[in-house]
Scaffold this active site. Structure first.
Site, mmCIF file in Angstrom:
data_model
loop_
_atom_site.group_PDB
_atom_site.id
_atom_site.type_symbol
_atom_site.label_atom_id
_atom_site.label_comp_id
_atom_site.label_asym_id
_atom_site.label_seq_id
_atom_site.Cartn_x
_atom_site.Cartn_y
_atom_site.Cartn_z
ATOM 1 N N ASN A 76 22.346 36.789 -51.429
ATOM 2 C CA ASN A 76 21.201 35.940 -51.126
ATOM 3 C C ASN A 76 21.525 35.170 -49.853
ATOM 4 O OD1 ASN A 76 19.353 35.947 -53.738
ATOM 5 N ND2 ASN A 76 21.481 35.998 -54.398
ATOM 6 N N GLY A 125 18.983 29.408 -53.346
ATOM 7 C CA GLY A 125 18.232 28.294 -53.899
ATOM 8 C C GLY A 125 19.011 26.992 -53.793
ATOM 9 N N SER A 151 15.643 36.547 -57.054
ATOM 10 C CA SER A 151 15.349 35.659 -58.177
ATOM 11 C C SER A 151 14.920 36.401 -59.437
ATOM 12 C CB SER A 151 14.272 34.628 -57.795
ATOM 13 O OG SER A 151 14.752 33.771 -56.793
ATOM 14 N N ARG A 201 25.072 33.530 -50.838
ATOM 15 C CA ARG A 201 25.613 33.586 -52.197
ATOM 16 C C ARG A 201 25.712 35.046 -52.611
ATOM 17 N NH1 ARG A 201 21.561 31.984 -55.493
ATOM 18 N NH2 ARG A 201 21.592 34.001 -56.534
ATOM 19 N N GLU A 247 24.352 41.738 -55.292
ATOM 20 C CA GLU A 247 23.491 41.477 -54.146
ATOM 21 C C GLU A 247 23.946 40.222 -53.423
ATOM 22 O OE1 GLU A 247 19.559 39.336 -55.266
ATOM 23 O OE2 GLU A 247 19.934 40.758 -56.902
ATOM 24 N N TYR A 291 15.550 29.310 -63.519
ATOM 25 C CA TYR A 291 14.782 28.229 -62.929
ATOM 26 C C TYR A 291 14.070 27.309 -63.911
ATOM 27 C CZ TYR A 291 15.570 30.948 -58.737
ATOM 28 O OH TYR A 291 16.160 31.633 -57.718
ATOM 29 N N ASP A 348 26.325 37.686 -55.616
ATOM 30 C CA ASP A 348 26.239 37.813 -57.069
ATOM 31 C C ASP A 348 27.062 39.014 -57.525
ATOM 32 O OD1 ASP A 348 24.571 35.636 -57.072
ATOM 33 O OD2 ASP A 348 22.733 36.811 -57.144
ATOM 34 N N GLU A 358 8.587 34.205 -54.455
ATOM 35 C CA GLU A 358 9.506 33.103 -54.740
ATOM 36 C C GLU A 358 9.043 31.778 -54.122
ATOM 37 O OE1 GLU A 358 13.792 34.409 -54.521
ATOM 38 O OE2 GLU A 358 12.860 36.166 -53.613
#
Length: 329
Positions: free
Chosen positions: A285, A289, A159, A267, A283, A229, A269, A29
């Site tokens: 993070n 990002g 990601s 974050r 998951e 992205y 998800d 990443e």
């Protein structure tokens, strides 16, 4: 639902000292991290913070040895050269350098999708059914156990790196071959058809707060790396829901964040099954990002926190006693 944030703890950028914005690294990443780090660096400097860029952990060690780092804003993504798997956090703990984000336990656990699921299930929190794919596992038998369609993914990448959506038995071997290119274990996960959502969590003086959810509507069939992205046609609906549904998803995200031992910011998800309406945790993070496509800045903006202030508040979470317990959204 109204999100209440206490005022920032300080307005003096000097309290942070010299801040290394750690980005890049050697994980899969890297490019996303460089984009995020550049945006964070610009925002902190705009607020008067003495911040500078550092590319990767070896360069950071050199800067620390030279006495040029008072704290670290970690925006490395991924594991094995990234900054989300607990290795960086352990290093900084040993050296006595404050840093943003989760500690060793929260980082290492959240980077491992299999272990995170185990903790959630032990805590009574919902997550899609899965099978751990040990080396030599019969992937076809695992697919029969779960039932197609499924996702096959590396356990310790983010990601959507190395992830395949498998609809047919003939595609299983190729999906395993792709996921096996990345370090760590693999897992096969039940494909839940429905809405994909993300709920950021941010530390405040009064505790952790779940920000509004974002419902993600990719133009393609699922939210892959390209949709995250690169594509400009992915829709982001924030808040994702209204009323009781929004309350429920934010409460679930906060519970998942706390159960995994996370802190500072992150974050969560989540999927919502279209047929049953049930939410399923995917998951966490721990270094989300911060690019133009990223979800955390979009959600923060909904509650009046613009990008510069968001970066400031994340950096504040590295100060002593910046979080004192956890609060419901």
């Amino acid at each position: 639902m109204t999100v209440q944030f206490a005022p920032p703890r300080t307005s003096d950028p000097a309290v942070f000292g010299r801040v290394a914005v750690l980005m890049g690294g050697t994980s899969a990443e890297r490019e996303v991290s460089l984009d995020s780090g550049s945006a964070v660096l610009e925002a902190l400097r705009a607020r008067g913070v003495d911040a500078f860029a550092v590319d990767g952990i070896p360069a950071l060690i050199e800067q620390i040895r030279a006495g040029g780092v008072d704290r670290v804003f970690n925006i490395l993504h991924g594991n094995k050269g990234g900054g989300e798997d607990g290795v960086l956090q352990g290093l900084l703990e040993a050296l006595g350098v404050p840093y943003t984000g989760s500690d060793v336990l929260g980082s290492a656990l959240s980077m491992d999708k299999i272990r995170t699921k185990q903790v959630w299930l032990a805590s009574g929190l919902p997550t899609p059914r899965y099978v751990r794919l040990a080396p030599g596992s019969d992937v076809h038998a695992a697919a029969r156990e779960l039932g197609l369609p499924v996702f096959i993914k590396p356990s310790s990448e983010g990601s959507s790196v190395g992830v395949s959506r498998v609809l047919d038995d003939a595609d299983l071997d190729g999906a395993v071959e792709l996921a096996a290119r990345y370090p760590g274990e693999m897992l096969m996960e039940q494909l839940v058809v429905g809405d994909e959502l993300s709920v950021p969590v941010l530390a405040s003086r009064d505790g952790h707060v779940a920000l509004p959810s974002t419902r993600i509507v990719p133009k393609g069939e699922w939210y892959d790396y390209h949709a995250k992205y690169i594509a400009d046609d992915t829709q982001y609906l924030c808040p994702g829901y209204e009323g009781a549904d929004e309350d429920e998803i934010r409460q679930l995200a906060l519970a998942a964040f706390i159960a995994a031992g996370c802190r500072g910011w992150g974050r969560v998800d989540i999927l919502r099954d279209r047929a049953s309406g049930q939410f399923h945790l995917l998951e966490i993070n721990t270094a989300p990002g911060m690019t133009s496509h990223s979800l955390m800045p979009k959600a923060a903006r909904q509650v009046g926190i613009e990008f510069e202030e968001l970066c400031w508040r994340v950096l504040e979470s590295s100060l002593p006693e910046s979080t004192v317990g956890d609060v419901q959204p």
